[in-house]
Design a protein around this motif. Sequence first.
Motif, PDB file in Angstrom:
ATOM      1  N   UNK A   1      45.964 -14.190  10.395  1.00 59.30           N
ATOM      2  CA  UNK A   1      46.300 -15.271  10.922  1.00 59.30           C
ATOM      3  C   UNK A   1      44.976 -16.176  10.820  1.00 59.30           C
ATOM      4  N   UNK A   2      43.641 -15.673  10.483  1.00 59.92           N
ATOM      5  CA  UNK A   2      42.634 -16.591  10.456  1.00 59.92           C
ATOM      6  C   UNK A   2      42.375 -16.876   8.931  1.00 59.92           C
ATOM      7  N   UNK A   3      42.830 -18.389   9.151  1.00 59.76           N
ATOM      8  CA  UNK A   3      42.898 -19.021   7.768  1.00 59.76           C
ATOM      9  C   UNK A   3      41.499 -19.470   7.019  1.00 59.76           C
ATOM     10  N   UNK A   4      40.487 -19.392   8.424  1.00 57.06           N
ATOM     11  CA  UNK A   4      39.171 -19.873   7.904  1.00 57.06           C
ATOM     12  C   UNK A   4      38.427 -18.394   7.151  1.00 57.06           C
ATOM     13  N   UNK A   5      38.974 -17.506   7.173  1.00 55.74           N
ATOM     14  CA  UNK A   5      38.077 -16.244   6.649  1.00 55.74           C
ATOM     15  C   UNK A   5      38.237 -16.469   5.154  1.00 55.74           C
ATOM     16  N   UNK A   6      37.259 -16.385   4.343  1.00 60.40           N
ATOM     17  CA  UNK A   6      37.193 -16.376   3.019  1.00 60.40           C
ATOM     18  C   UNK A   6      37.024 -15.005   2.406  1.00 60.40           C
ATOM     19  N   UNK A   7      38.371 -14.696   1.739  1.00 65.11           N
ATOM     20  CA  UNK A   7      38.830 -13.383   1.527  1.00 65.11           C
ATOM     21  C   UNK A   7      38.408 -12.695  -0.180  1.00 65.11           C
ATOM     22  N   UNK A   8      38.097 -11.610  -0.062  1.00 62.86           N
ATOM     23  CA  UNK A   8      37.299 -10.911  -1.035  1.00 62.86           C
ATOM     24  C   UNK A   8      38.152  -9.404  -1.280  1.00 62.86           C
ATOM     25  N   UNK A   9      37.945  -8.915  -2.538  1.00 61.12           N
ATOM     26  CA  UNK A   9      38.137  -7.649  -2.629  1.00 61.12           C
ATOM     27  C   UNK A   9      37.052  -6.788  -3.706  1.00 61.12           C
ATOM     28  N   UNK A  10      36.753  -5.805  -3.654  1.00 61.00           N
ATOM     29  CA  UNK A  10      35.984  -5.200  -4.771  1.00 61.00           C
ATOM     30  C   UNK A  10      37.000  -4.449  -5.701  1.00 61.00           C
ATOM     31  N   UNK A  11      36.333  -4.353  -7.050  1.00 61.07           N
ATOM     32  CA  UNK A  11      37.284  -3.650  -7.776  1.00 61.07           C
ATOM     33  C   UNK A  11      36.664  -2.176  -7.785  1.00 61.07           C
ATOM     34  N   UNK A  12      37.403  -1.293  -8.311  1.00 62.99           N
ATOM     35  CA  UNK A  12      37.102   0.077  -8.365  1.00 62.99           C
ATOM     36  C   UNK A  12      35.668   0.340  -8.799  1.00 62.99           C
ATOM     37  N   UNK A  13      35.206  -0.350 -10.033  1.00 65.53           N
ATOM     38  CA  UNK A  13      34.149  -0.344 -10.715  1.00 65.53           C
ATOM     39  C   UNK A  13      32.869  -0.890  -9.716  1.00 65.53           C
ATOM     40  N   UNK A  14      33.188  -2.023  -8.866  1.00 63.84           N
ATOM     41  CA  UNK A  14      32.088  -2.536  -7.979  1.00 63.84           C
ATOM     42  C   UNK A  14      31.945  -1.386  -6.845  1.00 63.84           C
ATOM     43  N   UNK A  15      33.103  -0.804  -6.440  1.00 63.74           N
ATOM     44  CA  UNK A  15      32.997   0.094  -5.132  1.00 63.74           C
ATOM     45  C   UNK A  15      32.135   1.415  -5.720  1.00 63.74           C
ATOM     46  N   UNK A  16      32.419   1.822  -6.938  1.00 60.65           N
ATOM     47  CA  UNK A  16      31.816   3.030  -7.522  1.00 60.65           C
ATOM     48  C   UNK A  16      30.285   2.703  -7.741  1.00 60.65           C
TER      49      UNK A  16
END
Length: 351
Positions: A78-93
């Motif tokens: 519900x927090x629309x102000x949060x700027x969302x991100x995901x890391x790729x498998x490569x970034x995690x590794x």
Amino acid sequence: MSDEYKKTADAVRRERSITREQLACLLGQASSRDEEYLFAAARETAETVFHKQVYLRGLVEFTNYCKNDCYYCGIRCGNRAAERYRLTEEEILSCCDSGAELGFRTFVLQGGEDPYYTDERVCSIVRAIKERHPDCAVTLSIGEKSYESYKKYYDAGADRYLLRHETADEEHYAKLHPAVMSGAYRKQCLRDLKAIGYQVGCGIMVGSPFQTIDTICEDLVFMQELQPHMIGIGPFLAHKDTPFRDEPNGSVETTLRLLAILRLMFPKVLLPATTALGTADALGREKGILAGANVLMPNLSPVSVRGKYLLYDGKICTGEEAAECNVCLRNRIERIGYRVADSRGDHPDFA
Ligand code: 5AD
Ligand code: FES
């Protein structure tokens, strides 16, 4: 020094259990000498099991998308102000590769409950990390899943799982979460994880809204039943874009005393001095170790996303200094007379 306080601490240390009255005593009015007695007892207990070693875990916060809407949490959907991100498998590794280079032997993959990371994707990430770093432990902290999913991650090589129960009191749980979530299911997840064979961590926020001595008492009873390998606790800290924005923060004092109580009750448990504790007090993590904690979880996430994984306001280690957490924490540990372990830091019963 209060005789009653000292006697109570001694009894908890001896019995490894606590009554409501004893808990109220140890968390209640106390002089700094009383407190120091409790902390010293917890320190000594930790020392008999872990000597003066502190275990480091490299934390990779790989997604801040979350399908849940917990009232306390800054990355709630519900927090629309949060700027969302995901890391790729490569970034995690690559986070894990640099972590291994820095000497970490445990990686904690933590994220919101993000449906993008299907079981297949999670398993592929776990397998890839274990392939590149077979001497390292992988800890998952990705929320509530089915028994079957937990089993798949375990078979892919995950060693440990962190899932704070938040509160063992189901009425209290319902005041912290939307109606679609249930405290009963949360506790079942932890039992499932344990049955599968994970080293399991539960935990609570100290000073969460509506928490009382009685709910903490229930937490301790639940922990005695579950016998977790890890217990994560930190103060509740309000986040400005959540329904709990105006709630008071949890107390550092109470968090430290509860850490000490947990150490006395569970001598062998893995007990982190958390980032929330370090946020509430600049020396909170050091104080945590001196109150019986034996784990620190420095951030290994790419500096570019650290400022986005904000569960609460004011989180430390998100700015310019963030690349230096590893060195910073090692120095802090040495300054208080402890040393960083170079092992994986499994629970003593697993090692
Ligand atoms: N303050 C402190 N801790 C929080 N967590 C989530 N939101 C907050 C907050 N506002 C804790 C929860 C969760 C863990 C990952 O972080 O206990 O399980
Ligand atoms: Fe992050 Fe000190 S631990 S800067």
